[in-house]
Write a protein that holds these residues in place. Structure first.
Motif, mmCIF file in Angstrom:
data_model
loop_
_atom_site.group_PDB
_atom_site.id
_atom_site.type_symbol
_atom_site.label_atom_id
_atom_site.label_comp_id
_atom_site.label_asym_id
_atom_site.label_seq_id
_atom_site.Cartn_x
_atom_site.Cartn_y
_atom_site.Cartn_z
ATOM 1 N N LEU A 1 0.822 -1.214 0.000
ATOM 2 C CA LEU A 1 0.000 0.000 0.000
ATOM 3 C C LEU A 1 0.853 1.260 0.000
ATOM 4 N N VAL A 2 1.920 1.292 0.785
ATOM 5 C CA VAL A 2 2.744 2.502 0.870
ATOM 6 C C VAL A 2 3.465 2.772 -0.450
ATOM 7 N N LYS A 3 3.664 1.731 -1.249
ATOM 8 C CA LYS A 3 4.356 1.909 -2.522
ATOM 9 C C LYS A 3 3.415 2.343 -3.651
ATOM 10 N N ILE A 4 2.213 1.799 -3.644
ATOM 11 C CA ILE A 4 1.318 2.096 -4.763
ATOM 12 C C ILE A 4 0.455 3.331 -4.543
ATOM 13 N N LYS A 5 0.264 3.740 -3.295
ATOM 14 C CA LYS A 5 -0.578 4.913 -3.047
ATOM 15 C C LYS A 5 -0.078 6.152 -3.781
ATOM 16 N N PRO A 6 1.224 6.489 -3.735
ATOM 17 C CA PRO A 6 1.687 7.672 -4.475
ATOM 18 C C PRO A 6 1.489 7.550 -5.983
ATOM 19 N N LEU A 7 1.452 6.311 -6.481
ATOM 20 C CA LEU A 7 1.287 6.099 -7.922
ATOM 21 C C LEU A 7 -0.161 6.249 -8.371
ATOM 22 N N LEU A 8 -1.101 5.954 -7.480
ATOM 23 C CA LEU A 8 -2.511 5.902 -7.872
ATOM 24 C C LEU A 8 -3.350 7.082 -7.411
ATOM 25 N N GLU A 9 -2.905 7.794 -6.393
ATOM 26 C CA GLU A 9 -3.799 8.740 -5.728
ATOM 27 C C GLU A 9 -4.268 9.894 -6.614
ATOM 28 N N ASN A 10 -3.574 10.176 -7.704
ATOM 29 C CA ASN A 10 -4.010 11.261 -8.594
ATOM 30 C C ASN A 10 -4.453 10.763 -9.975
ATOM 31 N N LYS A 11 -4.632 9.445 -10.089
ATOM 32 C CA LYS A 11 -5.016 8.864 -11.363
ATOM 33 C C LYS A 11 -6.538 8.796 -11.509
ATOM 34 N N THR A 12 -7.002 8.699 -12.760
ATOM 35 C CA THR A 12 -8.422 8.492 -13.013
ATOM 36 C C THR A 12 -8.778 7.022 -12.743
ATOM 37 N N ARG A 13 -10.065 6.755 -12.648
ATOM 38 C CA ARG A 13 -10.501 5.378 -12.446
ATOM 39 C C ARG A 13 -9.995 4.470 -13.563
ATOM 40 N N GLU A 14 -10.108 4.938 -14.795
ATOM 41 C CA GLU A 14 -9.680 4.126 -15.936
ATOM 42 C C GLU A 14 -8.186 3.842 -15.894
ATOM 43 N N ASP A 15 -7.380 4.839 -15.509
ATOM 44 C CA ASP A 15 -5.941 4.638 -15.424
ATOM 45 C C ASP A 15 -5.576 3.650 -14.311
ATOM 46 N N ILE A 16 -6.309 3.707 -13.218
ATOM 47 C CA ILE A 16 -6.029 2.807 -12.100
ATOM 48 C C ILE A 16 -6.220 1.353 -12.511
#
Length: 253
Positions: free
Chosen positions: A73-88
């Protein structure tokens, strides 16, 4: 069908179940944002095997809920927190998506079997008698000690032959999942639709929510869900790539 079980009640139960599974709050699915939660084996969860390391992402159409082991979780949160649903949902560390369906109470109804076929029903331990008959792996667990036990099996016979079967597994106390198998030469006759719709009604009469899952690429299975009176309700990831089991993991490396 069981009185008092309507669409709003079913959706309430689905949110409750998913919040248990994903260790979040029921209202998180309606916030319209990305919600992150550390995974936990909560009481009442659906008893699926969990991949290790664990990561699952789900949406009911508004929020995207991401649950994972703490170190992931600590690794992927910075990668996903500003992405769109489709990008996630196309993130490189996940693969496979499933669509899940619940009954559309306005369309769900009892359907007759096509001419020449008969319904048969087994419940509880009676279902174990069917384990000697192979070929119905989507409908049956084939394991008397399975953590998600078979609870109802409704099948169609042609003469003395079982040609199609819909089975329900008790994934949790709140929700039972329906699986369907039809022998190839008996497909496209309406058997799957009849069995799934009737089994769903039987489950609802017991006060339990039936649900149906299909891979996002499985158009035939999704069509069965729709024709049987189900409606798509949530989507979730199937697996992650962290343990090296992704189908093209070796090629990419």
């Amino acid at each position: 069908m069981q009185e008092g079980i309507d669409k709003s009640k079913i959706l309430e139960i689905v949110r409750k179940q998913l919040s248990i599974d994903m260790n979040c709050n029921t209202e998180d699915f309606d916030k319209g944002e990305i919600v992150f939660s550390e995974s936990k084996l909560n009481k009442g969860r659906r008893m699926f095997d969990r991949q290790s390391p664990f990561l699952e992402i789900a949406t009911m159409g508004k929020s995207v809920v991401v649950t994972a082991d703490r170190d992931i979780l600590v690794k992927i949160k910075p990668l996903l927190e500003n992405k769109t649903r489709e990008d996630i949902f196309v993130a490189p560390f996940i693969f496979g998506h499933s669509l899940y369906y619940i009954p559309d109470c306005k369309r769900l109804k009892k359907l007759p079997l096509p001419n020449g076929f008969e319904f048969c029903l087994k419940e509880g331990k009676e279902i174990h008698e069917l384990y000697k008959i192979l070929g119905f792996e989507n409908a049956l667990q084939y394991d008397i000690n399975h953590p998600r036990p078979d609870v109802i099996a409704l099948y169609a016979t042609c003469g003395s032959e079982i040609v199609a079967m819909a089975g329900a597994s008790a994934d949790s106390n709140l929700m039972w999942q329906i699986g369907i198998d039809v022998i190839p030469k008996f497909r496209n006759k309406g058997l799957a639709t009849s069995l799934v719709s009737n089994l769903a009604i039987m489950i609802m009469e017991q006060g339990v929510v039936p649900y149906y899952g299909a891979a996002s690429s499985n158009i035939a299975s999704q069509s069965v869900a729709y024709r049987s009176g189900f409606t798509p309700t949530w989507m979730c990831t199937y697996k992650n790539t962290f343990d090296g089991t992704a189908p093209y993991d070796g090629n990419i490396k």
